[in-house]
Design an enzyme around this catalytic site. Structure first.
Site, short mmCIF file in Angstrom:
data_model
loop_
_atom_site.label_atom_id
_atom_site.label_comp_id
_atom_site.label_asym_id
_atom_site.label_seq_id
_atom_site.Cartn_x
_atom_site.Cartn_y
_atom_site.Cartn_z
N LEU A 24 0.82 -1.22 0.00
CA LEU A 24 0.00 0.00 0.00
C LEU A 24 0.85 1.27 0.00
CD1 LEU A 24 -2.80 -1.12 2.49
CD2 LEU A 24 -2.71 -1.37 0.00
N ASP A 25 2.02 1.21 0.62
CA ASP A 25 2.93 2.36 0.62
C ASP A 25 4.11 2.03 -0.29
OD1 ASP A 25 4.19 4.75 1.12
OD2 ASP A 25 5.02 4.13 3.05
N PHE A 26 3.86 2.07 -1.59
CA PHE A 26 4.84 1.64 -2.58
C PHE A 26 5.69 2.84 -2.98
CE2 PHE A 26 5.51 -1.91 -5.70
CZ PHE A 26 6.57 -1.35 -6.38
N GLN A 30 11.03 2.33 0.37
CA GLN A 30 10.59 1.10 1.05
C GLN A 30 11.42 -0.12 0.64
OE1 GLN A 30 8.82 2.35 3.48
NE2 GLN A 30 6.93 1.20 3.20
#
Length: 246
Positions: A24-26, A30
């Site tokens: 979801l937090d691409f 990351q």
């Protein structure tokens, strides 16, 4: 290497034992490279939930610049939404910046096809991985070099010598900031690269290897500073060597 490693990671996430996993937090921050492989540093924002739906209109995958209509499956889930979300994020954060650059000219159309197909979500992760592995095979095997004129005959090979490492002319995308150090399949491709660069007068295939096992070639503008090395061969342009003592 980064893009291929990312695709292998997304392939695993699409077929994981937990089901299809979406990041979801691409964001590039990351991920980190560990021993040549891309790893996710934070799985807190990963999800196995796929969007519920009653009809196809409930399954639009929205991004800031594009939207994609997806199908609602018989079990009331938006079909493949997690996989497609990951793949388009890979396209916009990684592929668009890394794929158009530094590949040999003969391979760029293949990478352009991957770029266009993932940007339009015409490829799923299975097709994307297959396309990357095809390009890697062509790259490692040297098959992309077929039907090219033989240029090595325009060079004199001087065995038992190498050039002194030092600052020379720059090229892109060089593995060294001091000079022109490029990945090649072999001496024939190095000769073609040297011919394409007006500054290049000679080159040597070094003992260094890239992650694909391909050697690095060092290209020089000068014929001076040769030192004995029983394992090395210096290739010198015949035009550059004429009238000079070797």
């Amino acid at each position: 290497q980064i893009c291929l490693s990312l695709v292998k990671l997304l392939f695993y996430l699409a077929h994981s034992p937990l089901g299809s996993i979406a990041l979801l937090d691409f964001q590039p921050r990351q991920f980190v490279m560990v021993d040549g492989n891309l790893k996710v540093t934070d799985m807190d924002d990963a999800s196995t939930e796929e969007l519920s739906c009653k009809e196809d209109n409930d399954c639009t995958l929205d991004f800031p610049t594009k939207s994609f209509p997806l199908q609602c499956s018989a079990v009331g889930k938006c079909e493949g939404i997690n996989e497609k979300k990951n793949l388009f994020n890979a396209y916009r954060y990684f592929f668009t910046y890394l794929l158009p650059h530094s590949a040999p000219p003969a391979l760029r159309p293949f990478l352009s096809d991957i770029l266009n197909a993932t940007g339009d979500l015409r490829y799923g992760i299975n097709e994307t991985l297959k396309a990357f592995e095809k390009v890697l095979h062509l790259y490692k095997s040297g098959l992309y070099l077929q039907k090219r004129p033989l240029l090595l005959k325009d060079y004199i090979s001087l065995k038992g010598f190498r050039t002194v490492e030092g600052e020379d002319y720059k090229c892109w995308p060089s593995y060294s900031h001091l000079g022109c150090l490029l990945s090649v399949h072999g001496a024939e491709e190095a000769a073609a690269i040297c011919n394409s660069q007006s500054q290049c007068q000679s080159f040597i295939i070094t003992q260094q290897r890239t992650w694909t096992g391909r050697p690095l070639a060092s290209f020089q503008s000068s014929l001076t500073d040769l030192i004995p090395d029983g394992n090395a061969v210096v290739y010198i342009k015949r035009s550059a060597s004429s009238g000079k003592r070797l």
